[in-house]
Design a protein around this motif. Structure first.
Motif, PDB file in Angstrom:
ATOM      1  N   ALA A  20       0.824  -1.213   0.000  1.00 20.39           N
ATOM      2  CA  ALA A  20       0.000   0.000   0.000  1.00 20.39           C
ATOM      3  C   ALA A  20       0.859   1.264   0.000  1.00 20.39           C
ATOM      4  O   ALA A  20       0.366   2.343  -0.314  1.00 20.39           O
ATOM      5  CB  ALA A  20      -0.923  -0.001   1.216  1.00 20.39           C
ATOM      6  N   THR A  21       2.151   1.117   0.322  1.00 21.87           N
ATOM      7  CA  THR A  21       3.029   2.283   0.428  1.00 21.87           C
ATOM      8  C   THR A  21       3.744   2.608  -0.873  1.00 21.87           C
ATOM      9  O   THR A  21       4.482   3.586  -0.948  1.00 21.87           O
ATOM     10  CB  THR A  21       4.092   2.069   1.521  1.00 21.87           C
ATOM     11  OG1 THR A  21       4.925   0.953   1.153  1.00 21.87           O
ATOM     12  CG2 THR A  21       3.444   1.788   2.865  1.00 21.87           C
ATOM     13  N   GLU A  22       3.563   1.766  -1.913  1.00 19.40           N
ATOM     14  CA  GLU A  22       4.259   1.984  -3.181  1.00 19.40           C
ATOM     15  C   GLU A  22       3.275   2.032  -4.347  1.00 19.40           C
ATOM     16  O   GLU A  22       2.265   1.334  -4.352  1.00 19.40           O
ATOM     17  CB  GLU A  22       5.276   0.863  -3.435  1.00 19.40           C
ATOM     18  CG  GLU A  22       6.386   0.789  -2.401  1.00 19.40           C
ATOM     19  CD  GLU A  22       7.338  -0.361  -2.677  1.00 19.40           C
ATOM     20  OE1 GLU A  22       7.556  -0.668  -3.866  1.00 19.40           O
ATOM     21  OE2 GLU A  22       7.833  -0.960  -1.711  1.00 19.40           O
ATOM     22  N   GLN A  23       3.610   2.846  -5.324  1.00 18.79           N
ATOM     23  CA  GLN A  23       2.806   2.907  -6.548  1.00 18.79           C
ATOM     24  C   GLN A  23       3.050   1.652  -7.389  1.00 18.79           C
ATOM     25  O   GLN A  23       4.100   1.027  -7.299  1.00 18.79           O
ATOM     26  CB  GLN A  23       3.178   4.149  -7.369  1.00 18.79           C
ATOM     27  CG  GLN A  23       2.839   5.466  -6.688  1.00 18.79           C
ATOM     28  CD  GLN A  23       1.346   5.662  -6.527  1.00 18.79           C
ATOM     29  OE1 GLN A  23       0.580   5.536  -7.480  1.00 18.79           O
ATOM     30  NE2 GLN A  23       0.908   5.969  -5.303  1.00 18.79           N
ATOM     31  N   ARG A  24       2.058   1.292  -8.202  1.00 17.01           N
ATOM     32  CA  ARG A  24       2.251   0.188  -9.136  1.00 17.01           C
ATOM     33  C   ARG A  24       3.434   0.504 -10.043  1.00 17.01           C
ATOM     34  O   ARG A  24       3.564   1.623 -10.548  1.00 17.01           O
ATOM     35  CB  ARG A  24       0.987   0.002  -9.969  1.00 17.01           C
ATOM     36  CG  ARG A  24       1.122  -1.048 -11.057  1.00 17.01           C
ATOM     37  CD  ARG A  24      -0.211  -1.287 -11.743  1.00 17.01           C
ATOM     38  NE  ARG A  24      -0.055  -2.016 -12.994  1.00 17.01           N
ATOM     39  CZ  ARG A  24      -1.064  -2.420 -13.769  1.00 17.01           C
ATOM     40  NH1 ARG A  24      -2.309  -2.150 -13.404  1.00 17.01           N
ATOM     41  NH2 ARG A  24      -0.839  -3.082 -14.895  1.00 17.01           N
ATOM     42  N   GLY A  25       4.313  -0.498 -10.220  1.00 15.33           N
ATOM     43  CA  GLY A  25       5.524  -0.269 -10.998  1.00 15.33           C
ATOM     44  C   GLY A  25       5.748  -1.337 -12.048  1.00 15.33           C
ATOM     45  O   GLY A  25       4.907  -2.223 -12.261  1.00 15.33           O
ATOM     46  N   ALA A  26       6.918  -1.266 -12.691  1.00 13.35           N
ATOM     47  CA  ALA A  26       7.244  -2.210 -13.776  1.00 13.35           C
ATOM     48  C   ALA A  26       7.277  -3.647 -13.274  1.00 13.35           C
ATOM     49  O   ALA A  26       6.882  -4.576 -13.995  1.00 13.35           O
ATOM     50  CB  ALA A  26       8.591  -1.833 -14.392  1.00 13.35           C
ATOM     51  N   GLY A  27       7.738  -3.847 -12.046  1.00 20.97           N
ATOM     52  CA  GLY A  27       7.767  -5.200 -11.474  1.00 20.97           C
ATOM     53  C   GLY A  27       6.371  -5.782 -11.342  1.00 20.97           C
ATOM     54  O   GLY A  27       6.140  -6.962 -11.619  1.00 20.97           O
ATOM     55  N   ASP A  28       5.422  -4.942 -10.915  1.00 22.12           N
ATOM     56  CA  ASP A  28       4.038  -5.391 -10.817  1.00 22.12           C
ATOM     57  C   ASP A  28       3.479  -5.734 -12.198  1.00 22.12           C
ATOM     58  O   ASP A  28       2.776  -6.732 -12.363  1.00 22.12           O
ATOM     59  CB  ASP A  28       3.173  -4.293 -10.171  1.00 22.12           C
ATOM     60  CG  ASP A  28       3.594  -3.996  -8.748  1.00 22.12           C
ATOM     61  OD1 ASP A  28       3.670  -4.938  -7.940  1.00 22.12           O
ATOM     62  OD2 ASP A  28       3.860  -2.818  -8.450  1.00 22.12           O
TER      63      ASP A  28
END
Length: 301
Positions: free
Chosen positions: A97-105
């Protein structure tokens, strides 16, 4: 198992590094089976944690955090992650919940599109954000996959983890109890001991050494009814790393040993005498034979 309504199955956890998969696994089984660290790529093998109740047994497979491989060890870790998804009853896609969706996701989502099993989106670390932010966090992922359910949790504090387990059990098939009720992992003691030592190295040396470290437990001998003698080699790639782990006048190595011994004694229920040595093995992460020697075996996966 006499109960015809008993349920059982295998559930994979997948997610970017540091989203809290190991913390979640440890909370569920109630004991440390997966090492926890703020350093990425700490989980190298598919650790199985086993949750057992009177109604069900869930065997959890914790996969290495997804990342771009940089060497043979990295390639092994990615193969390990992806193979875990091929033969399970459900998948927990864990995000923070503390991180934005990124390339890894995005990479994980692309792979999960091929999975024909129920996928649960587990939004972890909700204790670190405002409840008002949660809908926006969930919205980043909601339409990317046909999730069976979206479950916000705090693995650290245990918030809603029981609710997650209830949902998993409800979706599992009827089946046998695969493991004894008091067993929490299918890994041999040496593996868990090595993981505990490695966790302390990560914890104490931080970014100075971690990804170049393996732990090879060379001996576990029971001296008598209450004492266990354990010997292990800490493997590093460069002499400078050896110096960091040993520390001034051996103080760092002593601290690693003391902290690891405490966890190992809790695991074994006995007094432990732990001997640690530090060995320099240049380039071990790119040598297949050494990867096998240190416990990274493709045949196990």
């Amino acid at each position: 198992m006499d109960n015809p309504n008993y349920k059982s199955g295998f559930v994979a956890l997948i997610g970017r590094p540091n989203v809290g998969k190991s913390t979640l696994l440890n909370y569920i089984v109630g004991q440390k089976v997966a090492i926890m660290s703020g350093v990425a790529q700490t989980t190298r093998n598919k650790i199985q944690g086993i949750y057992t109740s009177k109604q069900a047994q869930i065997v959890f497979i914790d996969t290495p955090g997804v990342h771009k491989p940089a060497n043979k060890l990295g390639n092994f870790m990615e193969r390990s992650t992806m193979s875990a998804l091929d033969d399970v009853d459900a998948v927990l896609f864990v995000v923070s919940a503390t991180e934005q969706r990124g390339a890894g996701d995005d990479f994980i989502i692309k792979r999960l599109k091929k999975v024909q099993r129920p996928i649960y989106l587990v939004v972890n670390k909700i204790d670190q954000v405002s409840p008002n932010d949660l809908p926006g966090i969930v919205a980043q992922y909601q339409n990317s996959l046909p999730f069976k359910s979206v479950v916000p949790v705090s693995a650290l504090q245990g918030n809603n983890v029981n609710g997650l387990i209830d949902q998993l059990v409800a979706g599992l098939p009827h089946g046998p109890q695969y493991y004894p009720a008091d067993q929490i992992s299918d890994h041999p003691e040496r593996f868990v001991i090595a993981e505990m030592i490695r966790e302390k190295i990560f914890m104490l040396t931080r970014d100075e050494v971690p990804h170049s470290v393996a732990v090879d437990v060379t001996s576990v001998k029971r001296e008598d009814a209450e004492h266990v003698h354990i010997s292990a080699n800490i493997i590093v790639e460069r002499p400078g790393q050896k110096g960091i782990i040993i520390g001034r006048r051996g103080q760092m190595l002593k601290k690693i040993g003391t902290m690891a011994r405490h966890d190992i004694e809790h695991l074994l229920g006995d007094k432990v005498f732990l001997q640690l040595w530090v060995k320099v093995v240049p380039g071990w992460r790119d040598k297949s034979t050494l990867l096998k020697d240190y416990g990274y075996r493709d045949k196990d996966y």
